[in-house]
Design a protein around this motif. Structure first.
Motif, PDB file in Angstrom:
ATOM      1  N   SER A 105      16.696  -1.764 -11.560  1.00 14.41           N
ATOM      2  CA  SER A 105      15.470  -1.286 -10.923  1.00 14.41           C
ATOM      3  C   SER A 105      14.866  -0.129 -11.707  1.00 14.41           C
ATOM      4  O   SER A 105      15.575   0.691 -12.283  1.00 14.41           O
ATOM      5  CB  SER A 105      15.770  -0.823  -9.485  1.00 14.41           C
ATOM      6  OG  SER A 105      16.337  -1.871  -8.726  1.00 14.41           O
ATOM      7  N   ASN A 106      13.546  -0.091 -11.709  1.00 16.30           N
ATOM      8  CA  ASN A 106      12.848   1.036 -12.329  1.00 16.30           C
ATOM      9  C   ASN A 106      12.755   2.223 -11.385  1.00 16.30           C
ATOM     10  O   ASN A 106      12.749   3.375 -11.816  1.00 16.30           O
ATOM     11  CB  ASN A 106      11.435   0.615 -12.748  1.00 16.30           C
ATOM     12  CG  ASN A 106      11.437  -0.497 -13.778  1.00 16.30           C
ATOM     13  OD1 ASN A 106      11.135  -1.642 -13.467  1.00 16.30           O
ATOM     14  ND2 ASN A 106      11.795  -0.173 -15.013  1.00 16.30           N
ATOM     15  N   TYR A 107      12.681   1.933 -10.081  1.00 12.88           N
ATOM     16  CA  TYR A 107      12.613   2.990  -9.078  1.00 12.88           C
ATOM     17  C   TYR A 107      13.626   2.706  -7.968  1.00 12.88           C
ATOM     18  O   TYR A 107      13.814   1.557  -7.561  1.00 12.88           O
ATOM     19  CB  TYR A 107      11.216   3.079  -8.456  1.00 12.88           C
ATOM     20  CG  TYR A 107      10.132   3.475  -9.430  1.00 12.88           C
ATOM     21  CD1 TYR A 107       9.963   4.811  -9.802  1.00 12.88           C
ATOM     22  CD2 TYR A 107       9.279   2.520  -9.978  1.00 12.88           C
ATOM     23  CE1 TYR A 107       8.972   5.174 -10.701  1.00 12.88           C
ATOM     24  CE2 TYR A 107       8.288   2.876 -10.876  1.00 12.88           C
ATOM     25  CZ  TYR A 107       8.140   4.207 -11.233  1.00 12.88           C
ATOM     26  OH  TYR A 107       7.169   4.557 -12.119  1.00 12.88           O
ATOM     27  N   ASP A 112      13.196  -5.312  -4.050  1.00  8.57           N
ATOM     28  CA  ASP A 112      14.378  -5.756  -3.323  1.00  8.57           C
ATOM     29  C   ASP A 112      14.724  -4.711  -2.279  1.00  8.57           C
ATOM     30  O   ASP A 112      14.546  -3.511  -2.502  1.00  8.57           O
ATOM     31  CB  ASP A 112      15.576  -5.937  -4.269  1.00  8.57           C
ATOM     32  CG  ASP A 112      15.458  -7.199  -5.103  1.00  8.57           C
ATOM     33  OD1 ASP A 112      14.988  -8.212  -4.562  1.00  8.57           O
ATOM     34  OD2 ASP A 112      15.816  -7.170  -6.286  1.00  8.57           O
ATOM     35  N   GLY A 113      15.229  -5.185  -1.157  1.00  7.83           N
ATOM     36  CA  GLY A 113      15.658  -4.273  -0.100  1.00  7.83           C
ATOM     37  C   GLY A 113      17.152  -4.397   0.124  1.00  7.83           C
ATOM     38  O   GLY A 113      17.736  -5.463  -0.047  1.00  7.83           O
ATOM     39  N   GLY A 173       0.813  -1.211   0.000  1.00  5.48           N
ATOM     40  CA  GLY A 173       0.000   0.000   0.000  1.00  5.48           C
ATOM     41  C   GLY A 173       0.849   1.265   0.000  1.00  5.48           C
ATOM     42  O   GLY A 173       0.523   2.243  -0.681  1.00  5.48           O
ATOM     43  N   ILE A 174       1.959   1.242   0.757  1.00  6.31           N
ATOM     44  CA  ILE A 174       2.866   2.399   0.785  1.00  6.31           C
ATOM     45  C   ILE A 174       3.459   2.638  -0.595  1.00  6.31           C
ATOM     46  O   ILE A 174       3.529   3.774  -1.074  1.00  6.31           O
ATOM     47  CB  ILE A 174       3.970   2.181   1.835  1.00  6.31           C
ATOM     48  CG1 ILE A 174       3.375   2.185   3.244  1.00  6.31           C
ATOM     49  CG2 ILE A 174       5.058   3.252   1.709  1.00  6.31           C
ATOM     50  CD1 ILE A 174       4.363   1.791   4.333  1.00  6.31           C
ATOM     51  N   LEU A 175       3.900   1.556  -1.258  1.00  5.27           N
ATOM     52  CA  LEU A 175       4.487   1.702  -2.596  1.00  5.27           C
ATOM     53  C   LEU A 175       3.460   2.230  -3.599  1.00  5.27           C
ATOM     54  O   LEU A 175       3.786   3.054  -4.459  1.00  5.27           O
ATOM     55  CB  LEU A 175       5.056   0.360  -3.064  1.00  5.27           C
ATOM     56  CG  LEU A 175       6.256  -0.176  -2.279  1.00  5.27           C
ATOM     57  CD1 LEU A 175       6.697  -1.513  -2.847  1.00  5.27           C
ATOM     58  CD2 LEU A 175       7.416   0.810  -2.307  1.00  5.27           C
ATOM     59  N   LYS A 176       2.224   1.778  -3.481  1.00  5.47           N
ATOM     60  CA  LYS A 176       1.178   2.263  -4.384  1.00  5.47           C
ATOM     61  C   LYS A 176       0.908   3.747  -4.143  1.00  5.47           C
ATOM     62  O   LYS A 176       0.632   4.500  -5.090  1.00  5.47           O
ATOM     63  CB  LYS A 176      -0.095   1.440  -4.215  1.00  5.47           C
ATOM     64  CG  LYS A 176       0.008   0.041  -4.818  1.00  5.47           C
ATOM     65  CD  LYS A 176      -1.301  -0.711  -4.724  1.00  5.47           C
ATOM     66  CE  LYS A 176      -1.189  -2.075  -5.413  1.00  5.47           C
ATOM     67  NZ  LYS A 176      -2.448  -2.861  -5.327  1.00  5.47           N
ATOM     68  N   ASN A 177       1.005   4.177  -2.874  1.00  5.04           N
ATOM     69  CA  ASN A 177       0.841   5.599  -2.568  1.00  5.04           C
ATOM     70  C   ASN A 177       1.949   6.437  -3.200  1.00  5.04           C
ATOM     71  O   ASN A 177       1.765   7.620  -3.490  1.00  5.04           O
ATOM     72  CB  ASN A 177       0.833   5.820  -1.055  1.00  5.04           C
ATOM     73  CG  ASN A 177      -0.420   5.268  -0.398  1.00  5.04           C
ATOM     74  OD1 ASN A 177      -1.442   5.083  -1.052  1.00  5.04           O
ATOM     75  ND2 ASN A 177      -0.347   4.993   0.895  1.00  5.04           N
ATOM     76  N   THR A 183      11.573  -2.364  -8.011  1.00  4.40           N
ATOM     77  CA  THR A 183      11.872  -1.289  -7.064  1.00  4.40           C
ATOM     78  C   THR A 183      12.991  -1.713  -6.129  1.00  4.40           C
ATOM     79  O   THR A 183      13.018  -2.844  -5.648  1.00  4.40           O
ATOM     80  CB  THR A 183      10.615  -0.939  -6.234  1.00  4.40           C
ATOM     81  OG1 THR A 183       9.555  -0.587  -7.111  1.00  4.40           O
ATOM     82  CG2 THR A 183      10.901   0.211  -5.278  1.00  4.40           C
ATOM     83  N   MET A 184      13.905  -0.800  -5.887  1.00  3.98           N
ATOM     84  CA  MET A 184      14.985  -1.000  -4.915  1.00  3.98           C
ATOM     85  C   MET A 184      14.691  -0.118  -3.709  1.00  3.98           C
ATOM     86  O   MET A 184      14.645   1.110  -3.835  1.00  3.98           O
ATOM     87  CB  MET A 184      16.326  -0.621  -5.548  1.00  3.98           C
ATOM     88  CG  MET A 184      17.517  -1.008  -4.723  1.00  3.98           C
ATOM     89  SD  MET A 184      17.785  -2.779  -4.809  1.00  3.98           S
ATOM     90  CE  MET A 184      19.162  -2.940  -3.689  1.00  3.98           C
TER      91      MET A 184
END
Length: 212
Positions: free
Chosen positions: A192-194, A177-178, A141-145, A155-156
């Motif tokens: 990564s795209n972001y 990935d973190g 949900g945070i990433l969608k925000n 996403t990285m």
């Protein structure tokens, strides 16, 4: 490079961070990026393929027949590579595929990769997360925000240090990935795209280096 800090709802907090131009604003060197990515992928190769030589295959070591007088060719033992079941000549052996890159080259590649993402406006800074428990649904949900589509974009997510709740929340998302800031590499950045930095991770770039 001025970047706004967003909250977990994707809205501006009114704060921003000035990312240094010498890291996020250089002219990317595509060749060193290529070398760094090539080195990373080469290091992932296991190199465990192997065949047995004539010294390792099963079979008696006795000479098949005497050297002379048979009218046939000279023969050694049954493990000869010319026979079925014999050893293999010049077959593959376990070895590493990695190669060395100078530290300055690797650093330039990482800086170039970050500058590429900065030019693409793919760098996002979000306020530090305070997850009380691991929650994948909440993290999605945070990433969608943040306008990140977790279904189609990689996403990285970068933190200054290991955060158990954050990494347990994102590890089941295939496209996310973190990593800790100290562990990021050129391949992960370019793949990564972001690139999402937490506020604490991004502030490290603005800190003055400690004097020796």
């Amino acid at each position: 490079m001025q970047v706004d800090i967003l909250n977990i709802e994707g809205k501006k907090t009114g704060r921003s961070i000035e990312l240094p131009e010498e890291i996020f604003g250089v002219e990317p060197n595509n060749h060193v990026i290529y070398l760094a990515v090539k080195q990373y992928l080469a290091a992932q190769r296991q190199g465990t393929h192997k065949v047995k030589t004539r010294a390792e295959v099963k079979g008696a070591s006795r000479k098949l027949h005497k050297q002379k007088g048979t009218g046939g060719a000279r023969k050694g033992n049954i493990r000869n590579p010319l026979y079925k079941g014999g050893g293999t000549i010049f077959g593959p052996k376990p070895h590493g595929w990695g190669f060395k890159l100078n530290r300055k080259v690797k650093d330039l590649a990482k800086i170039s990769a970050l500058s590429v993402k900065a030019k693409e406006n793919s760098i996002i800074i979000v306020e530090d997360l305070a997850l009380q428990t691991p929650k994948t649904k909440q993290f999605v949900g945070i990433l969608k925000n943040l306008n990140i589509n977790v279904d189609g974009k990689k996403t990285m997510f970068i933190t200054p240090e290991y955060n158990d709740n954050v990494y347990l929340s994102l590890r089941n998302i295939p496209t996310v990935d973190g990593a800790m800031l100290s562990d990021i590499n050129t391949y992960d950045i370019m793949n990564s795209n972001y690139i999402v930095f937490t506020e604490s991770a991004a502030k490290i770039f603005t800190e003055e280096p400690a004097e020796a």
